[in-house]
Design an enzyme around this catalytic site. Structure first.
Site, mmCIF file in Angstrom:
data_model
loop_
_atom_site.group_PDB
_atom_site.id
_atom_site.type_symbol
_atom_site.label_atom_id
_atom_site.label_comp_id
_atom_site.label_asym_id
_atom_site.label_seq_id
_atom_site.Cartn_x
_atom_site.Cartn_y
_atom_site.Cartn_z
ATOM 1 N N LYS A 80 1.144 -1.439 0.198
ATOM 2 C CA LYS A 80 0.504 -0.087 -0.155
ATOM 3 C C LYS A 80 0.589 1.360 0.187
ATOM 4 C CE LYS A 80 -0.734 -0.063 4.897
ATOM 5 N NZ LYS A 80 0.050 1.453 5.280
ATOM 6 N N ASP A 81 1.918 1.084 0.696
ATOM 7 C CA ASP A 81 3.022 2.371 0.252
ATOM 8 C C ASP A 81 3.372 2.439 -1.298
ATOM 9 O OD1 ASP A 81 2.597 2.790 2.752
ATOM 10 O OD2 ASP A 81 4.452 1.497 3.825
ATOM 11 N N ARG A 126 -7.370 8.448 4.350
ATOM 12 C CA ARG A 126 -8.593 7.673 3.852
ATOM 13 C C ARG A 126 -9.011 7.673 5.460
ATOM 14 N NH1 ARG A 126 -8.667 2.744 4.825
ATOM 15 N NH2 ARG A 126 -6.217 2.862 5.608
ATOM 16 N N ARG A 127 -8.318 7.261 6.243
ATOM 17 C CA ARG A 127 -9.247 6.332 7.399
ATOM 18 C C ARG A 127 -9.952 7.797 8.453
ATOM 19 N NH1 ARG A 127 -3.946 3.553 9.229
ATOM 20 N NH2 ARG A 127 -4.096 1.184 8.508
ATOM 21 N N ARG A 144 1.764 9.751 13.743
ATOM 22 C CA ARG A 144 2.998 9.381 12.728
ATOM 23 C C ARG A 144 3.969 8.890 13.336
ATOM 24 N NH1 ARG A 144 5.217 12.222 8.537
ATOM 25 N NH2 ARG A 144 6.333 9.963 8.553
ATOM 26 N N ARG A 150 3.513 5.349 17.026
ATOM 27 C CA ARG A 150 2.054 5.469 17.737
ATOM 28 C C ARG A 150 1.548 5.044 18.792
ATOM 29 N NH1 ARG A 150 -0.044 3.224 11.851
ATOM 30 N NH2 ARG A 150 1.958 2.326 11.789
ATOM 31 N N CYS A 235 -1.184 8.460 -2.300
ATOM 32 C CA CYS A 235 -0.887 8.499 -1.505
ATOM 33 C C CYS A 235 -2.018 9.884 -0.715
ATOM 34 C CB CYS A 235 -0.194 8.059 -0.678
ATOM 35 S SG CYS A 235 1.205 8.709 -0.709
#
Length: 305
Positions: A80-81, A126-127, A144, A150, A235
């Site tokens: 996804k990155d 997105r979240r 981050r 996190r 992204c």
């Protein structure tokens, strides 16, 4: 010809877990390997939200450069990155079998979900957009760092919870008991999948990695990334997509959200797997034709892209 395959990876605990998984798989097939950890720009700059940094592939660029310079042979990424367009000379060599694609909420009690005063942390647009779509009166703050960082920040702040990818926490075995599956949240394209890239001309590594490729996972994530590419999201836009193969059919769900979560343009299709070529593109075009073009322009203007 035989050689030691140098595996490039970020040096976070999760990235190293992923690289070691690939290392074990390669060595199981009789290849010699060596891990080469590298720090990425995304790991070094933790004070700025990712979308403000304005760099496509911020977690992958350092490894791309190392590979092009001949310092490593392959690189392992959370798929996804990875930007939908790879640098010239670098190709996808294998998609490992996908883990959980879910987003989960790590929380300090779920009572706040019934109130207007919730504070949620995430570094993902997105979240954030999907949370605000469901809980418009809550506050979302930026978060981050690697998963351990996190988790510590969540513990140290007065937030009600933070959103994580389930796969990351499960892989390094730090998923706590106080979590909630966010089954309503559409994941990032290719969330939960690991991608291994190699140089296009490196036939030795490409042949070695072809043995690790999981076809069903590859099919699904390619549809999701095709959807992302056509929407031009990178992204930096709130885009979710998920493809699943069930009983010979591909079920696809994708959505584009406004930054504040108030707008949502969604598409959902189920078609036979044999006819699924181009499905991601078709779904993206449907969204663009249903107001997505204007919404994307608005998002890019807001983010100064």
């Amino acid at each position: 010809m035989s050689k030691v395959i140098r595996i490039g990876t970020r040096d976070s605990e999760l990235a190293l877990w992923q690289a070691k998984t690939v290392q074990n798989a390669l060595e199981h097939t009789g290849h010699s390997t060596k891990l080469v950890p590298v720090k990425s720009t995304g790991d070094l700059n933790l004070d700025q939200p990712l979308y403000e940094m304005g760099i496509t592939g911020i977690f992958t660029k350092t490894l791309d450069v190392a590979m092009i310079k001949g310092e490593i042979d392959i690189a392992v990424h959370s798929m996804k990155d990875v930007p939908t367009a790879l640098p010239k000379g670098i190709v996808e060599a294998a998609v490992m079998k996908r883990a959980s694609n879910k987003d989960i909420l790590i929380h300090k009690g779920v009572e706040f979900l019934e109130s207007k005063d919730g504070i949620i942390a995430t570094g993902s647009l997105r979240r954030k957009a999907q949370w605000l779509n469901k809980y418009p009166e809550h506050k979302v703050v930026d978060l981050r760092g690697n998963v351990n960082t996190r988790m510590k920040k969540l513990e140290d702040n007065d937030w009600n919870g933070a959103i994580f990818a389930a796969a990351g926490l499960e892989r390094i075995e730090i998923k706590p008991e106080n979590f909630l599956d966010l089954n309503w949240m559409i994941p990032a394209p290719a969330q939960g999948a690991m991608l291994i890239v190699a140089m296009e001309k490196d036939n030795y590594c490409r042949e070695a990695l072809a043995m690790l490729n999981h076809k069903e996972s590859e099919t699904c994530v390619h549809l999701e990334r095709e959807f992302l590419q056509v929407l031009e999201g990178g992204c930096t836009a709130p885009i979710g997509a998920l493809a699943k193969i069930l009983n010979g059919n591909v079920h696809f769900k994708g959505a584009l959200f406004s930054l504040d979560g108030q707008q949502k343009i969604e598409v959902e299709r189920t078609i036979p797997m044999d006819n699924s070529s181009g499905l991601g593109k078709e779904c993206a075009l449907e969204i663009l034709n249903n107001g997505g073009k204007e919404l994307m322009a608005s998002i890019k203007a807001s983010l100064n892209i």
